[in-house]
Design a protein around this motif. Structure first.
Motif, short mmCIF file in Angstrom:
data_model
loop_
_atom_site.label_atom_id
_atom_site.label_comp_id
_atom_site.label_asym_id
_atom_site.label_seq_id
_atom_site.Cartn_x
_atom_site.Cartn_y
_atom_site.Cartn_z
N MET A 129 13.06 12.21 -58.45
CA MET A 129 13.14 13.25 -57.68
C MET A 129 12.99 12.70 -56.14
SD MET A 129 10.33 16.19 -57.28
CE MET A 129 10.97 17.16 -58.82
N LYS A 130 13.65 13.15 -55.10
CA LYS A 130 13.48 12.55 -53.86
C LYS A 130 12.35 13.16 -53.28
CE LYS A 130 18.36 11.62 -53.50
NZ LYS A 130 19.00 10.63 -52.58
N THR A 131 12.11 12.28 -52.33
CA THR A 131 10.59 12.82 -51.53
C THR A 131 11.02 12.87 -50.12
OG1 THR A 131 10.10 10.46 -51.12
CG2 THR A 131 9.18 11.30 -52.93
N CYS A 132 10.13 13.86 -49.44
CA CYS A 132 10.26 14.17 -48.10
C CYS A 132 8.97 14.31 -47.48
CB CYS A 132 11.04 15.66 -47.89
SG CYS A 132 11.50 15.96 -46.23
N LEU A 133 8.75 13.67 -46.39
CA LEU A 133 7.54 14.01 -45.71
C LEU A 133 7.68 14.85 -44.48
CD1 LEU A 133 4.50 12.76 -45.07
CD2 LEU A 133 5.51 10.99 -43.63
N VAL A 134 6.77 15.88 -44.64
CA VAL A 134 6.80 16.95 -43.43
C VAL A 134 5.72 16.35 -42.42
CG1 VAL A 134 6.66 19.28 -42.70
CG2 VAL A 134 7.68 18.64 -44.89
N VAL A 135 6.08 16.12 -41.12
CA VAL A 135 5.25 15.85 -39.99
C VAL A 135 5.11 16.77 -39.00
CG1 VAL A 135 4.44 13.85 -38.67
CG2 VAL A 135 5.74 13.44 -40.56
N ASP A 136 4.05 17.64 -38.91
CA ASP A 136 3.93 18.76 -37.87
C ASP A 136 2.66 19.14 -37.79
OD1 ASP A 136 4.19 21.47 -36.44
OD2 ASP A 136 6.29 20.86 -37.07
N ASP A 137 2.06 19.26 -36.47
CA ASP A 137 0.88 19.57 -36.08
C ASP A 137 0.48 21.13 -36.72
OD1 ASP A 137 2.07 20.27 -34.02
OD2 ASP A 137 0.43 20.40 -32.73
N SER A 138 1.43 21.87 -36.89
CA SER A 138 1.38 23.26 -37.43
C SER A 138 1.29 23.55 -38.85
CB SER A 138 2.53 24.19 -36.66
OG SER A 138 2.33 25.30 -37.36
N ARG A 139 0.16 23.89 -39.22
CA ARG A 139 0.06 24.14 -40.70
C ARG A 139 1.18 25.31 -41.24
NH1 ARG A 139 -3.52 26.96 -44.34
NH2 ARG A 139 -3.90 28.49 -42.70
N VAL A 140 1.48 26.04 -40.33
CA VAL A 140 2.52 27.20 -40.74
C VAL A 140 3.79 26.39 -40.96
CG1 VAL A 140 3.56 29.31 -40.01
CG2 VAL A 140 1.07 29.08 -39.79
N ILE A 141 4.17 25.78 -39.98
CA ILE A 141 5.47 24.83 -40.07
C ILE A 141 5.45 23.83 -41.40
CG2 ILE A 141 6.91 23.18 -39.14
CD1 ILE A 141 7.19 25.69 -37.67
N ARG A 142 4.42 23.52 -41.68
CA ARG A 142 4.31 22.53 -42.67
C ARG A 142 4.49 23.12 -44.16
NH1 ARG A 142 -0.11 20.08 -40.23
NH2 ARG A 142 -1.31 20.89 -41.74
N LYS A 143 3.86 24.43 -44.17
CA LYS A 143 3.74 25.27 -45.20
C LYS A 143 5.42 25.85 -45.38
CE LYS A 143 1.67 29.25 -47.44
NZ LYS A 143 0.79 30.29 -47.37
N VAL A 144 5.72 26.18 -44.56
CA VAL A 144 7.29 27.00 -44.77
C VAL A 144 8.26 25.84 -44.99
CG1 VAL A 144 9.15 27.86 -43.31
CG2 VAL A 144 6.95 28.59 -42.99
N SER A 145 8.23 24.59 -44.40
CA SER A 145 8.91 23.52 -44.74
C SER A 145 8.73 22.89 -46.37
CB SER A 145 8.65 22.36 -43.64
OG SER A 145 9.01 22.63 -42.21
N ARG A 146 7.55 23.02 -46.55
CA ARG A 146 7.12 22.54 -47.96
C ARG A 146 7.93 23.66 -48.99
NH1 ARG A 146 3.73 20.09 -51.43
NH2 ARG A 146 2.59 18.95 -49.90
N ARG A 147 7.93 24.82 -48.74
CA ARG A 147 8.68 25.96 -49.67
C ARG A 147 10.08 25.56 -49.57
NH1 ARG A 147 6.55 30.73 -47.80
NH2 ARG A 147 4.68 30.07 -49.05
N ILE A 148 10.69 25.54 -48.81
CA ILE A 148 12.20 25.36 -48.30
C ILE A 148 12.61 23.92 -49.19
CG2 ILE A 148 14.14 24.48 -46.86
CD1 ILE A 148 12.75 26.27 -44.66
#
Length: 122
Positions: A1-20
């Protein structure tokens, strides 16, 4: 499985990105700034990174430069995700080693298209 690291100080952006990203089949990790992201990359280099520009501690540009200098740091596909609209600043990010750029706000189709174009998502 491919991995992606989401780097953002906004918890909301991290949550939305994680779902996508999870919907695209990625295993997802999160970091709230560049310092935390560097520690994560030192342990496990991801296949892709969604990177915010303006963050406390270590901003996205400094993180990108340090990442690209690390062993294996040339491997992850890095997509800057920012509200920065100045073409000169976007060019600066690409010249520093970013593979692509996405304007905030973004949606699943935009992220999927960019990651597919970069060869890390179907």
């Amino acid at each position: 499985m491919k991995t992606c690291l989401v780097v953002d100080d906004s918890r909301v952006i991290r949550k939305v990105s994680r779902r996508i990203l999870e919907d695209l089949g990625f295993e997802v990790a999160e970091a709230s700034d560049g310092v935390e992201a560097m520690a994560w990359c030192s342990a496990v280099m991801p296949d892709a990174i969604l990177l915010d520009w303006i963050m406390p501690g270590m901003d996205g540009m400094e993180f990108l430069k340090r990442l690209r200098a690390e062993p294996g740091g040339d491997r992850p596909k890095v997509v800057f995700c920012s509200g920065e609209t100045d073409i000169g600043r976007i060019r600066e990010a690409l010249d520093a080693g970013a593979d692509e750029y996405i304007m905030k706000p973004f949606d699943g189709a935009i992220v999927a298209g960019k990651l597919a174009w970069l060869g890390v998502a179907a």
